[in-house]
Enzyme design. Structure first.
Site, mmCIF file in Angstrom:
data_model
loop_
_atom_site.group_PDB
_atom_site.id
_atom_site.type_symbol
_atom_site.label_atom_id
_atom_site.label_comp_id
_atom_site.label_asym_id
_atom_site.label_seq_id
_atom_site.Cartn_x
_atom_site.Cartn_y
_atom_site.Cartn_z
ATOM 1 N N GLY A 11 0.839 -1.206 0.000
ATOM 2 C CA GLY A 11 0.000 0.000 0.000
ATOM 3 C C GLY A 11 0.872 1.254 0.000
ATOM 4 N N TYR B 266 -0.603 -17.495 -2.274
ATOM 5 C CA TYR B 266 -1.800 -16.635 -2.345
ATOM 6 C C TYR B 266 -3.073 -17.477 -2.374
ATOM 7 C CZ TYR B 266 -4.704 -12.681 -3.830
ATOM 8 O OH TYR B 266 -5.662 -11.688 -3.911
#
Ligand code: UDP
Length: 315
Positions: free
Chosen positions: A37, A146
């Site tokens: 982020g 993932y």
């Protein structure tokens, strides 16, 4: 005033969700360790008294003062490049981070929304993918961290619902694009747009005949918002755009919309077990939420190209 916690709120999807929650009158607390982020995605919120940012790794114990009405767990690296460079962080945020955020929601009596993914279907043998398809995942493949991380996160979320009667939601997010993607995150859309705007070769992996179905970010956030409002529904819901295209078509479309003279070149597949085809069946979202995408891929790409063009030309 309702109060939301958003993990990953400085990321691409998280930051758009935060904007929506603030617009709906929420007070919003963002938790993000900024490994993928960026504060640039939330800098426009500085000074808003209903917004708070806490730099925190959500795999650690979470302490939030006061009442919380809803927790959105959106923290996780999500680019196939991250699957290779950050597999342990991915597994931790989806295992330990899901546990910690579920624990926070339970302690506060809050609703809980898990950002899951079409990757739970792996390289799918059912097309388009319906929510009851259980998937085709290689746990030890390059994408395993993932895929299995998100599958574990879903299992943990539904366990908290069944065992603790937590009010949970699971959204399976399909390929999404738009403003605030990282230009260097390695995914198809930022790669192709960056390459097209710089006049560099557009790198299609494999033969380019693999497919993806691309959803523009505003449509995705609308679907998530509606699911978060829906009372008493705990099964997974696909949110994505069923407009399926081949990768080569997407490369050509971006080249044309960006008015680029780049050539399109072929490179080896980044990971051999990547999904060949992907397309959401959105019947459930249509029926439950009255939702379907409104923005065409062409229109979404125009907006995204404008965004990246502005970023590339600013110092
Ligand atoms: N891809 C490509 N060139 C790139 C980046 C990605 O051809 O520079 C392909 C990739 O092989 C896949 C598709 O684009 O078939 C979507 O890749 P992305 O990284 O966006 O994520 P995925 O959908 O595979 O998780």
């Amino acid at each position: 005033m309702p109060r939301a916690v958003v993990t990953g709120g400085a990321g691409f999807l998280g930051s758009h969700l935060v904007d929506r929650l603030l617009a709906e009158g929420y007070e919003v607390i963002v938790l993000d360790n900024l490994i993928t982020g960026s504060v640039e995605n939330i800098v426009h919120l500085a000074g808003n008294e209903r917004f708070r940012f806490i730099k925190q790794d959500v795999t650690e114990y979470l302490y939030i003062d006061g009442a919380v009405d809803i927790v959105f767990h959106f923290a996780s690296p999500a680019s196939p490049v991250d699957f290779v460079t950050k597999p342990i962080q991915i597994l931790k945020v989806n295992a330990l981070g899901t546990h910690k955020t579920l624990g926070l929601a339970k302690a506060k009596g809050a609703r809980y929304v898990l950002a899951s993914t079409s990757e739970v279907y792996g390289d799918p043998l059912v097309h388009p993918q319906t929510e009851d398809y259980t998937g085709n995942v290689n746990p030890v493949g390059v994408r395993g961290a993932y895929d299995e991380g998100k599958r574990f996160a879903e299992a943990m979320t539904i366990a908290y619902h069944r065992h603790h009667a937590l009010d949970t939601r699971i959204v399976r997010i399909f390929n999404t694009f738009g403003e605030r993607m990282r230009l260097d995150d390695g995914r198809m859309i930022p790669n192709f747009i960056g390459q097209a705007l710089r006049g560099e070769p557009i790198t299609v992996y494999g033969d380019g005949r693999q497919t993806r179905s691309l959803c523009y970010v505003s449509d995705l956030i609308e679907g998530i918002w509606r699911l978060a409002q829906l009372p008493d529904y705990h099964e997974p819901v696909n949110i994505g755009n069923p407009d399926e295209r081949t990768v080569i078509e997407i490369a050509q479309l971006i080249k044309s919309l960006a008015q680029s003279s780049s050539e399109i070149v072929f490179r080896p597949l980044f990971s051999p077990d990547e999904p060949r085809r992907r397309k959401p069946d959105i019947t459930r979202a249509r029926q439950l939420l009255g939702w379907e995408p409104q923005v065409s891929i062409e229109e979404g790409l125009r907006r995204t190209i404008d965004y990246f063009r502005a970023r590339l030309s600013s110092p």
